[in-house]
Write an enzyme that holds these catalytic residues in place. Structure first.
Site, PDB file in Angstrom:
ATOM      1  N   ASN A  25      13.354  -7.794  14.174  1.00 10.18           N
ATOM      2  CA  ASN A  25      13.037  -8.053  13.531  1.00 10.18           C
ATOM      3  C   ASN A  25      13.511  -7.362  11.857  1.00 10.18           C
ATOM      4  OD1 ASN A  25      11.093  -8.672  11.501  1.00 10.18           O
ATOM      5  ND2 ASN A  25       8.975  -7.554  12.969  1.00 10.18           N
ATOM      6  N   ARG A  45      12.804 -12.485  14.234  1.00 12.40           N
ATOM      7  CA  ARG A  45      11.404 -13.071  13.406  1.00 12.40           C
ATOM      8  C   ARG A  45      11.937 -13.438  13.042  1.00 12.40           C
ATOM      9  NH1 ARG A  45       7.196  -9.701  10.581  1.00 12.40           N
ATOM     10  NH2 ARG A  45       5.886 -11.120  10.118  1.00 12.40           N
ATOM     11  N   HIS A  52       1.700 -15.548   9.893  1.00 11.09           N
ATOM     12  CA  HIS A  52       0.664 -14.631  11.038  1.00 11.09           C
ATOM     13  C   HIS A  52       0.589 -15.489  12.527  1.00 11.09           C
ATOM     14  CE1 HIS A  52      -1.438 -11.474   8.796  1.00 11.09           C
ATOM     15  NE2 HIS A  52      -0.225 -11.248   9.363  1.00 11.09           N
ATOM     16  N   LEU A 109      -6.229  -9.263  12.376  1.00 10.71           N
ATOM     17  CA  LEU A 109      -6.996  -8.488  10.974  1.00 10.71           C
ATOM     18  C   LEU A 109      -5.803  -6.913  11.054  1.00 10.71           C
ATOM     19  CD1 LEU A 109     -10.371  -8.758  11.154  1.00 10.71           C
ATOM     20  CD2 LEU A 109      -8.803  -9.655   9.837  1.00 10.71           C
ATOM     21  N   ARG A 146      -3.848  -6.893  -0.516  1.00  9.60           N
ATOM     22  CA  ARG A 146      -3.710  -8.815  -1.308  1.00  9.60           C
ATOM     23  C   ARG A 146      -5.581  -8.970  -1.308  1.00  9.60           C
ATOM     24  NH1 ARG A 146      -0.451 -10.629   3.461  1.00  9.60           N
ATOM     25  NH2 ARG A 146       1.758  -9.156   3.408  1.00  9.60           N
ATOM     26  N   ASP A 177      -6.032   1.614   3.815  1.00  4.99           N
ATOM     27  CA  ASP A 177      -6.110   1.946   5.303  1.00  4.99           C
ATOM     28  C   ASP A 177      -7.788   2.051   5.767  1.00  4.99           C
ATOM     29  OD1 ASP A 177      -6.463   3.205   7.157  1.00  4.99           O
ATOM     30  OD2 ASP A 177      -4.321   3.823   7.743  1.00  4.99           O
ATOM     31  N   MET A 178      -8.104   0.590   6.406  1.00  3.47           N
ATOM     32  CA  MET A 178      -9.246   0.921   7.047  1.00  3.47           C
ATOM     33  C   MET A 178     -10.091   1.832   7.437  1.00  3.47           C
ATOM     34  SD  MET A 178     -12.099  -1.120   6.770  1.00  3.47           S
ATOM     35  CE  MET A 178     -12.111  -3.133   6.321  1.00  3.47           C
ATOM     36  N   ARG A 179      -9.084   2.863   8.318  1.00  8.20           N
ATOM     37  CA  ARG A 179      -9.861   3.832   8.118  1.00  8.20           C
ATOM     38  C   ARG A 179     -10.439   4.657   7.590  1.00  8.20           C
ATOM     39  NH1 ARG A 179      -4.844   4.867  12.838  1.00  8.20           N
ATOM     40  NH2 ARG A 179      -3.964   3.689  10.659  1.00  8.20           N
ATOM     41  N   GLY A 223      -4.217  -4.661  13.857  1.00  2.00           N
ATOM     42  CA  GLY A 223      -5.307  -3.384  13.513  1.00  2.00           C
ATOM     43  C   GLY A 223      -6.209  -2.822  13.903  1.00  2.00           C
ATOM     44  N   GLU A 231       3.303  -9.952  19.214  1.00  2.00           N
ATOM     45  CA  GLU A 231       3.924 -11.001  18.454  1.00  2.00           C
ATOM     46  C   GLU A 231       6.011 -10.552  18.697  1.00  2.00           C
ATOM     47  OE1 GLU A 231       2.468  -8.883  14.529  1.00  2.00           O
ATOM     48  OE2 GLU A 231       2.529 -10.925  14.106  1.00  2.00           O
TER      49      GLU A 231
HETATM   50  P1  ADP Z   1       0.311  -4.525  10.616  1.00  3.52           P
HETATM   51  O1  ADP Z   1      -0.798  -6.114  10.083  1.00  3.52           O
HETATM   52  O2  ADP Z   1       1.168  -3.485   9.291  1.00  3.52           O
HETATM   53  O3  ADP Z   1       1.378  -5.227  11.362  1.00  3.52           O
HETATM   54  P2  ADP Z   1      -1.460  -3.481  11.918  1.00  3.52           P
HETATM   55  O4  ADP Z   1      -1.837  -4.117  12.979  1.00  3.52           O
HETATM   56  O5  ADP Z   1      -0.926  -2.368  12.455  1.00  3.52           O
HETATM   57  O6  ADP Z   1      -0.716  -3.904  10.351  1.00  3.52           O
HETATM   58  O7  ADP Z   1      -3.040  -2.984  11.089  1.00  3.52           O
HETATM   59  C1  ADP Z   1      -3.193  -1.617  10.064  1.00  3.52           C
HETATM   60  C2  ADP Z   1      -4.838  -1.947  10.042  1.00  3.52           C
HETATM   61  O8  ADP Z   1      -5.521  -0.857  11.315  1.00  3.52           O
HETATM   62  C3  ADP Z   1      -4.516  -0.157   8.942  1.00  3.52           C
HETATM   63  O9  ADP Z   1      -5.989  -0.873   7.912  1.00  3.52           O
HETATM   64  C4  ADP Z   1      -5.288   0.630  10.312  1.00  3.52           C
HETATM   65  O10 ADP Z   1      -6.420   1.208   9.137  1.00  3.52           O
HETATM   66  C5  ADP Z   1      -6.346  -0.305  10.761  1.00  3.52           C
HETATM   67  N1  ADP Z   1      -6.749   0.576  11.783  1.00  3.52           N
HETATM   68  C6  ADP Z   1      -5.839   0.729  12.562  1.00  3.52           C
HETATM   69  N2  ADP Z   1      -6.577   1.807  13.945  1.00  3.52           N
HETATM   70  C7  ADP Z   1      -7.822   1.263  13.258  1.00  3.52           C
HETATM   71  C8  ADP Z   1      -8.950   2.434  13.895  1.00  3.52           C
HETATM   72  N3  ADP Z   1      -9.588   3.210  15.129  1.00  3.52           N
HETATM   73  N4  ADP Z   1     -10.380   2.420  13.204  1.00  3.52           N
HETATM   74  C9  ADP Z   1     -10.047   1.398  11.720  1.00  3.52           C
HETATM   75  N5  ADP Z   1      -9.414   1.070  11.206  1.00  3.52           N
HETATM   76  C10 ADP Z   1      -7.798   0.633  11.839  1.00  3.52           C
END
Ligand code: ADP
Length: 403
Positions: free
Chosen positions: A7, A93, A182, A211, A243, A284-286, A332, A386
């Protein structure tokens, strides 16, 4: 039988080496910051006992050619691949295949020129993907190479769903239409869903939600994609990390007039400063989840907006599918964030989607079902892969079109 998946980004190359007999990962890693200070290689290799050992090397890597040579040499040194001649193929990719590529395609000079002609549709990604293919072909000329397109799975979308309601000549002259992205991930998880449910994919109506940092939904009727939320570019559709997703297009002209910003600056805001980051300051969703739990109202609003947008797509796709067998969460966020899955499914019992809140808790191992016993449709969490999908498609393409 070994397959290398590449990739290639503008300043990075990510790679995974698979043994296709058991689909195991023999080695994986990335080269980052090519031609920048701090360029480095991060490499993981699997020992015969199955443990992964990681090495990190910081060294000057001036271009993708050097990068590829470094990958070949570290694969050799660590015993994962004695020689590139051992490879059945290299799978690449490629982000945008336009309307030309509906399937994985063996890379030839003609295919490279066609991908080059698609650069205006993906100016950030296709040039880097092309560079990766050119370098790999030069460096390993005897190894067959296959391009796997992020857009290909969505090429089954019918005209009424891929056309925008704008003058026809903009499609004819400039290929303005919905392509979707995707696709490799959606294809992988719907295949896995069919395996998990022990039903033929051709018999299933599914909604797949990828997501991650980027996010997209896809409607799958009898195994084929009939609609997806991303459009000409990955900007349309769901709210993402940075976005905006769906937007009144007139906002762009309004902002140009009111702020004096150029269209390029607005494009950058919509791609890099919007989404979760625009609403609550972080993408970052976390962190967004932690802030929301601590009572931050902007983070709470970001989560509500994020899930509300997803629900609208679930409703729309339910309507066009005319019945639903399963809703899939992946990426993620889809795989890890139980609070997002719960909020997306809340109040959807009338569509036959009822979550079991106990089963939904945490991050499940492998594929798992989250619906309650009386849910008409299944609710599945399916980890995406992927790279493995690219490797499998590479083998399938090479077996279908031997030299
Ligand atoms: P990419 O699109 O760059 O491949 P990922 O599929 O790895 O990204 O997703 C990244 C997202 O997943 C980030 O927003 C991250 O915060 C979220 N994420 C990863 N682990 C967790 C978790 N345990 N709880 C909540 N969100 C998470």
């Amino acid at each position: 039988m070994k397959v290398l998946v590449l990739n290639s980004g503008s300043s990075s190359i990510k790679y995974q080496l698979f043994e296709m007999r058991d689909e195991s990962v023999l080695a994986a890693g990335s080269i980052e910051q090519i031609d920048e200070p701090g360029s480095h290689l991060s490499h993981c290799v699997r020992s015969p006992q199955g443990e992964m050992t990681k090495t990190l090397r910081t060294l000057p890597i001036n271009d993708h050619r050097q990068g590829f040579a470094l990958i070949a040499s570290v694969l050799k040194e660590t015993g994962a691949l004695a020689d590139t001649g051992e490879l059945k193929g290299i799978g690449h990719r490629v982000v945008h295949g336009g309307e030309k590529f509906k399937e994985p395609t063996r890379v030839t000079p003609e295919v490279l020129s066609t991908i080059r002609a698609l650069i205006p549709l993906a100016p950030l990604h296709n040039p880097a993907n092309l560079l990766g293919m050119e370098v790999a072909m030069e460096s390993a000329p005897s190894v067959p190479q296959v391009a796997v397109f992020d857009t290909a799975f969505h090429q089954s979308i019918p005209r009424h769903a891929y056309h925008y309601a704008i003058p026809k000549k903009l499609y004819e002259a400039h290929q303005v239409r919905r392509y979707g992205f995707h696709g490799t991930s959606h294809r992988y998880v719907v295949k896995k869903a069919a395996e998990f449910l022990q039903k033929p994919l051709e018999s299933l109506n599914l909604i797949s939600l990828h997501l991650g940092n980027g996010a997209s939904a896809a409607a799958i009727r009898q195994g084929r994609c009939i609609d997806t939320s991303m459009g000409l570019t990955p900007l349309e559709g769901l709210i993402m990390g940075t976005r905006c997703g769906d937007l009144d297009p007139a906002i762009i002209f309004y902002l140009e007039r009111e702020t004096g910003l150029t269209s390029g600056a607005i494009e950058s805001i919509l791609n890099k400063e919007s989404g979760l980051k625009g609403i609550c300051g972080v993408n970052d969703m976390r962190t967004v989840g932690e802030m929301a739990s601590a009572g931050n109202p902007e983070a709470q609003l970001a989560i509500t907006m994020y899930c509300y947008r997803i629900k609208k797509y679930i409703g729309a796709y339910y309507a066009v599918l005319g019945g639903l067998d399963g809703l899939i969460f992946t990426g993620g966020i889809g795989e890890n964030a139980d609070f997002i899955r719960a909020a997306c499914c809340e109040g959807l019992a009338h569509l036959g989607l009822k979550m079991d809140n106990g089963k939904n808790l945490g991050r499940p191992e492998g594929c798992s079902a989250m619906e309650s016993k009386d849910s008409r449709a299944r609710i599945l969490v399916i980890p995406t892969n992927e790279e493995l999908e690219i490797a499998e498609q590479t083998v399938a393409c090479l077996e279908a079109e031997p030299l």
